[in-house]
Design a protein around this motif. Structure first.
Motif, short mmCIF file in Angstrom:
data_model
loop_
_atom_site.label_atom_id
_atom_site.label_comp_id
_atom_site.label_asym_id
_atom_site.label_seq_id
_atom_site.Cartn_x
_atom_site.Cartn_y
_atom_site.Cartn_z
N PRO A 80 -35.13 72.97 0.83
CA PRO A 80 -34.21 73.66 -0.07
C PRO A 80 -33.20 74.54 0.68
O PRO A 80 -33.57 75.25 1.62
CB PRO A 80 -35.12 74.52 -0.95
CG PRO A 80 -36.44 73.80 -0.94
CD PRO A 80 -36.53 73.22 0.45
N CYS A 81 -31.95 74.48 0.25
CA CYS A 81 -30.90 75.33 0.83
C CYS A 81 -31.17 76.78 0.39
O CYS A 81 -32.00 77.02 -0.48
CB CYS A 81 -29.52 74.85 0.35
SG CYS A 81 -29.17 75.23 -1.38
N PRO A 82 -30.47 77.76 0.98
CA PRO A 82 -30.72 79.16 0.62
C PRO A 82 -30.53 79.45 -0.87
O PRO A 82 -31.30 80.21 -1.46
CB PRO A 82 -29.70 79.93 1.46
CG PRO A 82 -29.42 79.04 2.62
CD PRO A 82 -29.52 77.64 2.09
N MET A 83 -29.52 78.82 -1.51
CA MET A 83 -29.31 79.05 -2.94
C MET A 83 -30.53 78.60 -3.73
O MET A 83 -31.05 79.34 -4.58
CB MET A 83 -28.06 78.27 -3.42
CG MET A 83 -27.88 78.26 -4.93
SD MET A 83 -26.41 77.33 -5.47
CE MET A 83 -26.98 75.63 -5.24
N CYS A 84 -30.99 77.38 -3.46
CA CYS A 84 -32.12 76.83 -4.22
C CYS A 84 -33.41 77.57 -3.89
O CYS A 84 -34.21 77.84 -4.78
CB CYS A 84 -32.28 75.35 -3.92
SG CYS A 84 -30.93 74.36 -4.60
N MET A 85 -33.62 77.88 -2.61
CA MET A 85 -34.88 78.55 -2.26
C MET A 85 -34.95 79.92 -2.90
O MET A 85 -36.00 80.31 -3.41
CB MET A 85 -35.03 78.63 -0.74
CG MET A 85 -36.44 78.96 -0.31
SD MET A 85 -37.68 77.71 -0.81
CE MET A 85 -38.76 78.69 -1.84
N ARG A 95 -25.27 72.76 -8.99
CA ARG A 95 -26.48 72.29 -9.69
C ARG A 95 -27.21 71.28 -8.80
O ARG A 95 -27.23 70.08 -9.08
CB ARG A 95 -26.11 71.71 -11.05
CG ARG A 95 -25.61 72.78 -12.02
CD ARG A 95 -25.15 72.22 -13.35
NE ARG A 95 -26.13 71.33 -13.98
CZ ARG A 95 -27.18 71.74 -14.68
NH1 ARG A 95 -27.39 73.01 -14.86
NH2 ARG A 95 -28.00 70.86 -15.20
N HIS A 96 -27.81 71.81 -7.73
CA HIS A 96 -28.64 70.97 -6.86
C HIS A 96 -29.88 70.54 -7.65
O HIS A 96 -30.24 71.16 -8.66
CB HIS A 96 -29.07 71.74 -5.62
CG HIS A 96 -27.94 72.03 -4.66
ND1 HIS A 96 -28.13 72.71 -3.49
CD2 HIS A 96 -26.63 71.71 -4.73
CE1 HIS A 96 -26.97 72.80 -2.85
NE2 HIS A 96 -26.04 72.21 -3.58
N ALA A 97 -30.55 69.50 -7.17
CA ALA A 97 -31.72 68.95 -7.87
C ALA A 97 -32.75 70.04 -8.17
O ALA A 97 -33.34 70.06 -9.26
CB ALA A 97 -32.33 67.84 -7.03
N GLU A 98 -32.96 70.95 -7.21
CA GLU A 98 -33.94 72.01 -7.42
C GLU A 98 -33.53 72.94 -8.56
O GLU A 98 -34.37 73.39 -9.34
CB GLU A 98 -34.11 72.87 -6.15
CG GLU A 98 -34.60 72.10 -4.94
CD GLU A 98 -33.46 71.65 -4.03
OE1 GLU A 98 -32.44 71.11 -4.54
OE2 GLU A 98 -33.60 71.81 -2.81
N MET A 99 -32.22 73.24 -8.66
CA MET A 99 -31.73 74.13 -9.72
C MET A 99 -31.92 73.46 -11.08
O MET A 99 -32.33 74.11 -12.05
CB MET A 99 -30.24 74.46 -9.50
CG MET A 99 -29.93 75.07 -8.15
SD MET A 99 -30.65 76.70 -7.89
CE MET A 99 -29.41 77.74 -8.64
#
Ligand code: ZN
Length: 121
Positions: free
Chosen positions: A54-59, A31-35
């Motif tokens: 953003p990391c690949p998951m978030c992007m 649960r990164h900030a973007e998520m």
């Protein structure tokens, strides 16, 4: 970017995202900030501001959501790696460009001189 940096300084992991004036922090390795921000967003056409690229998951999640049209990030992924952070080297632009048909999301680096200090060890 100043308010974001101030919020990130107080967090266990110095990463923060802001959309429409609301600030979100990392809550777990998934649960990164973007998520967290995406889960709270209604509607489309938002600008998301983040302390780091953003990391690949978030992007990928940002693209899949269809809610964000512009991402402003501070510290780049290569800089995070240079500063000793464990991170995928896949750039946010490469994630956006991997989608077909392509969805246009504006990606702009803003204020790395403010955010880089967050990630120095
Ligand atoms: Zn992430």
């Amino acid at each position: 970017m100043e308010a974001l940096v101030a919020a990130a300084r107080k967090a266990p992991w110095p990463c923060a995202a802001e959309v429409d004036g609301a600030i979100y922090l990392n809550e777990s390795p998934l649960r990164h900030a973007e998520m967290v921000a995406l889960e709270n967003l209604e509607g489309v056409g938002h600008t998301m501001r983040v302390t780091a690229e953003p990391c690949p998951m978030c992007m990928a999640a940002i693209v899949w959501s269809g809610k964000v049209e512009r991402v402003e990030y501070g510290t780049s992924i290569p800089r995070l790696i240079e500063l000793g952070h464990w991170q995928s080297s896949i750039r946010a632009a490469d994630v956006i460009n991997s989608f077909a048909p392509r969805r246009t999301i504006e990606l702009v680096q803003v204020g790395p001189e403010l955010t880089d200090a967050l990630y120095r060890r």
